[in-house]
Design an enzyme around this catalytic site. Structure first.
Site, PDB file in Angstrom:
ATOM      1  N   SER A  87     -21.828   4.008   0.942  1.00 15.70           N
ATOM      2  CA  SER A  87     -21.628   4.764   2.185  1.00 15.70           C
ATOM      3  C   SER A  87     -22.691   5.842   2.376  1.00 15.70           C
ATOM      4  CB  SER A  87     -20.257   5.440   2.172  1.00 15.70           C
ATOM      5  OG  SER A  87     -20.233   6.438   1.160  1.00 15.70           O
ATOM      6  N   LEU A 123     -18.363  -1.007   2.984  1.00 19.21           N
ATOM      7  CA  LEU A 123     -19.106   0.094   2.335  1.00 19.21           C
ATOM      8  C   LEU A 123     -18.894   0.037   0.823  1.00 19.21           C
ATOM      9  CD1 LEU A 123     -18.371   2.993   4.864  1.00 19.21           C
ATOM     10  CD2 LEU A 123     -20.399   1.508   4.685  1.00 19.21           C
ATOM     11  N   TYR A 144       0.871  -1.186   0.000  1.00 19.53           N
ATOM     12  CA  TYR A 144       0.000   0.000   0.000  1.00 19.53           C
ATOM     13  C   TYR A 144       0.906   1.234   0.000  1.00 19.53           C
ATOM     14  CZ  TYR A 144      -4.063  -2.882   1.464  1.00 19.53           C
ATOM     15  OH  TYR A 144      -5.081  -3.810   1.553  1.00 19.53           O
ATOM     16  N   ARG A 193     -16.232   0.178  -0.787  1.00 16.36           N
ATOM     17  CA  ARG A 193     -15.241   1.223  -1.121  1.00 16.36           C
ATOM     18  C   ARG A 193     -15.861   2.615  -1.210  1.00 16.36           C
ATOM     19  NH1 ARG A 193     -10.742  -1.644  -2.926  1.00 16.36           N
ATOM     20  NH2 ARG A 193     -11.113  -3.823  -3.305  1.00 16.36           N
ATOM     21  N   GLY A 194     -16.924   2.801  -0.481  1.00 20.40           N
ATOM     22  CA  GLY A 194     -17.583   4.115  -0.455  1.00 20.40           C
ATOM     23  C   GLY A 194     -18.876   4.140  -1.260  1.00 20.40           C
TER      24      GLY A 194
HETATM   25  N1  LIG Z   1      -7.619  -8.242   1.518  1.00 21.84           N
HETATM   26  C1  LIG Z   1      -7.927  -7.487   0.489  1.00 21.84           C
HETATM   27  O1  LIG Z   1      -7.889  -7.913  -0.664  1.00 21.84           O
HETATM   28  C2  LIG Z   1      -8.327  -6.057   0.726  1.00 21.84           C
HETATM   29  C3  LIG Z   1      -8.799  -5.292  -0.342  1.00 21.84           C
HETATM   30  C4  LIG Z   1      -9.194  -3.993  -0.079  1.00 21.84           C
HETATM   31  C5  LIG Z   1      -9.125  -3.477   1.199  1.00 21.84           C
HETATM   32  N2  LIG Z   1      -8.648  -4.237   2.208  1.00 21.84           N
HETATM   33  C6  LIG Z   1      -8.514  -3.699   3.588  1.00 21.84           C
HETATM   34  O2  LIG Z   1      -9.796  -3.302   4.056  1.00 21.84           O
HETATM   35  C7  LIG Z   1      -9.776  -1.925   4.434  1.00 21.84           C
HETATM   36  C8  LIG Z   1     -11.106  -1.298   4.156  1.00 21.84           C
HETATM   37  O3  LIG Z   1     -11.399  -1.417   2.756  1.00 21.84           O
HETATM   38  P1  LIG Z   1     -12.123  -0.276   1.988  1.00 21.84           P
HETATM   39  O4  LIG Z   1     -11.351   0.975   2.148  1.00 21.84           O
HETATM   40  O5  LIG Z   1     -12.438  -0.737   0.633  1.00 21.84           O
HETATM   41  O6  LIG Z   1     -13.448  -0.188   2.864  1.00 21.84           O
HETATM   42  P2  LIG Z   1     -14.794   0.575   2.805  1.00 21.84           P
HETATM   43  O7  LIG Z   1     -15.077   0.894   4.230  1.00 21.84           O
HETATM   44  O8  LIG Z   1     -15.772  -0.215   2.031  1.00 21.84           O
HETATM   45  O9  LIG Z   1     -14.564   1.912   1.967  1.00 21.84           O
HETATM   46  C9  LIG Z   1     -13.857   2.957   2.525  1.00 21.84           C
HETATM   47  C10 LIG Z   1     -14.154   4.234   1.768  1.00 21.84           C
HETATM   48  O10 LIG Z   1     -15.524   4.564   1.892  1.00 21.84           O
HETATM   49  C11 LIG Z   1     -15.680   5.970   1.996  1.00 21.84           C
HETATM   50  N3  LIG Z   1     -16.520   6.282   3.178  1.00 21.84           N
HETATM   51  C12 LIG Z   1     -17.602   7.073   3.179  1.00 21.84           C
HETATM   52  N4  LIG Z   1     -18.130   7.155   4.392  1.00 21.84           N
HETATM   53  C13 LIG Z   1     -17.354   6.428   5.215  1.00 21.84           C
HETATM   54  C14 LIG Z   1     -17.399   6.157   6.597  1.00 21.84           C
HETATM   55  N5  LIG Z   1     -18.318   6.657   7.404  1.00 21.84           N
HETATM   56  N6  LIG Z   1     -16.439   5.384   7.121  1.00 21.84           N
HETATM   57  C15 LIG Z   1     -15.480   4.852   6.347  1.00 21.84           C
HETATM   58  N7  LIG Z   1     -15.379   5.081   5.008  1.00 21.84           N
HETATM   59  C16 LIG Z   1     -16.325   5.863   4.448  1.00 21.84           C
HETATM   60  C17 LIG Z   1     -14.282   6.554   2.109  1.00 21.84           C
HETATM   61  O11 LIG Z   1     -13.931   7.076   0.844  1.00 21.84           O
HETATM   62  P3  LIG Z   1     -13.480   8.588   0.716  1.00 21.84           P
HETATM   63  O12 LIG Z   1     -12.402   8.740   1.763  1.00 21.84           O
HETATM   64  O13 LIG Z   1     -12.973   8.699  -0.685  1.00 21.84           O
HETATM   65  O14 LIG Z   1     -14.713   9.374   1.020  1.00 21.84           O
HETATM   66  C18 LIG Z   1     -13.390   5.388   2.396  1.00 21.84           C
HETATM   67  O15 LIG Z   1     -12.110   5.530   1.860  1.00 21.84           O
HETATM   68  C19 LIG Z   1      -8.615  -1.326   3.639  1.00 21.84           C
HETATM   69  O16 LIG Z   1      -8.122  -0.156   4.243  1.00 21.84           O
HETATM   70  C20 LIG Z   1      -7.629  -2.458   3.647  1.00 21.84           C
HETATM   71  O17 LIG Z   1      -6.932  -2.449   4.892  1.00 21.84           O
HETATM   72  C21 LIG Z   1      -8.268  -5.521   1.995  1.00 21.84           C
END
Ligand SMILES: NC(=O)c1ccc[n+]([C@@H]2O[C@H](COP(=O)([O-])OP(=O)(O)OC[C@H]3O[C@@H](n4cnc5c(N)ncnc54)[C@H](OP(=O)(O)O)[C@@H]3O)[C@@H](O)[C@H]2O)c1
Length: 332
Positions: A212, A206, A56, A208-209
């Site tokens: 959300s 979420l 990352y 990826r948003g």
């Molecule tokens: N194992 C794997 O293959 C894999 C793949 C992907 C991720 N991951 C892990 O899982 C974690 C979470 O994944 P993700 O970022 O895709 O998760 P997510 O929670 O589905 O999406 C996060 C995005 O949603 C938006 N968002 C809007 N409101 C929110 C709120 N209240 N709280 C949090 N986010 C909000 C933000 O985008 P904006 O900031 O642009 O508004 C944020 O970056 C990653 O950081 C990583 O550590 C693992």
């Protein structure tokens, strides 16, 4: 913050984990000071599980975490690190290297960047076609024995692969995309994890948003934002998916919570063995996400959520075709 234990052999962690990926990579520009403030706010709120990956931001995410943990008690944090992905200078993806020498090399760099002598949960982000999962587990078991790694995790593997891996060494948790609009793991992966006593850390709760409540058709994504390449965020798929969000918003409003909170609470409600990873990279988003931990969904709420976002309702696959082909979890 309540706690949950990852499987029968894994650590006890906060019921919500913080995923750091978007603070360094994949979601366009982010602010380093705000990222660190967000990690501090998460720790202060009782979050103990912090998920990162060595790829990352090519090490940036781990160094950010080291900076955030400076002056804090490292032993209160459960650091989960993904490894194996190969990148190029433009951020492109070149598969995975899971040879024993490569894994040992990845870990040596990770420990130095994190400024610690052990990783709490260490996991390959994806499998590599040329290295059987049994061999990967064998290498990781050596690292556990040597004390550099406390627990082994996996990511995006199928039920069958999970079973093979667990036969070599206990798997603490499987990290997998799981949300209201990504429910495929319910068929075989979640039941198998439960049968084996493997915990689940759910990412993309979420989507990826997308679900959300903050995503709009007008939202601009630049080339560094991976979401601009995802089928669910494009064209007619986006319209269809945001219509689902509108239906979910009505349910959330009736409950007096936000869309993000009801979406996270739904994942929390799927079982005590599941820990959602929250991808907040700003304190404001984190505060909203933390609110989900206090939401208890009734049977009536769950029925209303199901009517708003029925299983399989999302338009478009969760990754593009090339990345889907790389997911062991998508194989039957
Ligand atoms: N194992 C794997 O293959 C894999 C793949 C992907 C991720 N991951 C892990 O899982 C974690 C979470 O994944 P993700 O970022 O895709 O998760 P997510 O929670 O589905 O999406 C996060 C995005 O949603 C938006 N968002 C809007 N409101 C929110 C709120 N209240 N709280 C949090 N986010 C909000 C933000 O985008 P904006 O900031 O642009 O508004 C944020 O970056 C990653 O950081 C990583 O550590 C693992």
């Amino acid at each position: 913050m309540n706690t949950r234990t990852l499987g029968t052999t894994g650590p006890t962690v906060s019921a919500l984990g913080l995923g750091l990926m978007g603070m360094s990579d994949l979601y366009g520009a982010s602010d380093e000071a705000e990222s660190i403030a967000t990690i501090h706010a998460a720790l202060d709120a009782g979050i103990t599980l912090l998920d990162t990956g060595d790829f990352y931001g090519m090490g940036h995410n781990e160094m950010l975490l080291r900076d955030a943990l400076r002056g804090r008690n490292r032993d209160n944090a459960v650091i989960s690190v993904k490894f194996g992905a190969l990148r190029d200078v433009d951020g492109g993806w070149n598969g995975s290297d899971l040879r024993p020498v490569a894994i040992k090399n990845f870990l040596a760099y990770t420990l130095r960047r994190l400024g610690t002598d052990h990783v709490d949960i260490y996991r390959p982000a994806r499998l590599a076609p040329d290295v059987p999962v049994e061999d990967v587990m064998g290498t990781l078991a050596e690292l556990v024995k040597a004390g550099h790694v406390r627990h082994i995790g996996l990511s995006e593997v199928s039920a069958e692969t999970l079973r093979r891996a667990h036969a070599v060494h206990p798997v603490a948790d499987l990290q997998i995309e799981y949300s209201l609009i990504s429910r495929d793991p319910e068929a075989a992966i979640l039941p198998t994890a439960r049968e084996l006593g493997v915990g689940v850390t759910a990412y993309g709760v979420l989507s990826r948003g997308l679900i959300s409540g903050h995503w709009t058709p007008q939202r601009e994504t630049d080339a560094t934002d991976f979401r601009s390449h995802l089928p669910r965020f494009a064209g007619a798929n986006l319209d269809r998916n945001l219509a689902l969000v509108d239906a979910l918003r009505a349910v959330a409003e009736a409950r007096g919570v936000t869309v993000a909170q009801i979406a996270i609470a739904w994942v929390l409600s799927r079982g005590e063995d599941i820990v959602p990873l929250i991808g907040a990279r700003r304190r404001e988003r984190l505060t909203e996400a933390l609110g989900a931990a206090a939401v208890t969904l009734t049977e009536a709420d769950l029925a209303a959520i199901e009517a708003a976002v029925p299983s399989g309702a999302a338009a478009g696959s969760r990754y593009d075709e090339a990345q889907m082909a790389f997911l062991d979890s998508e194989r039957a």
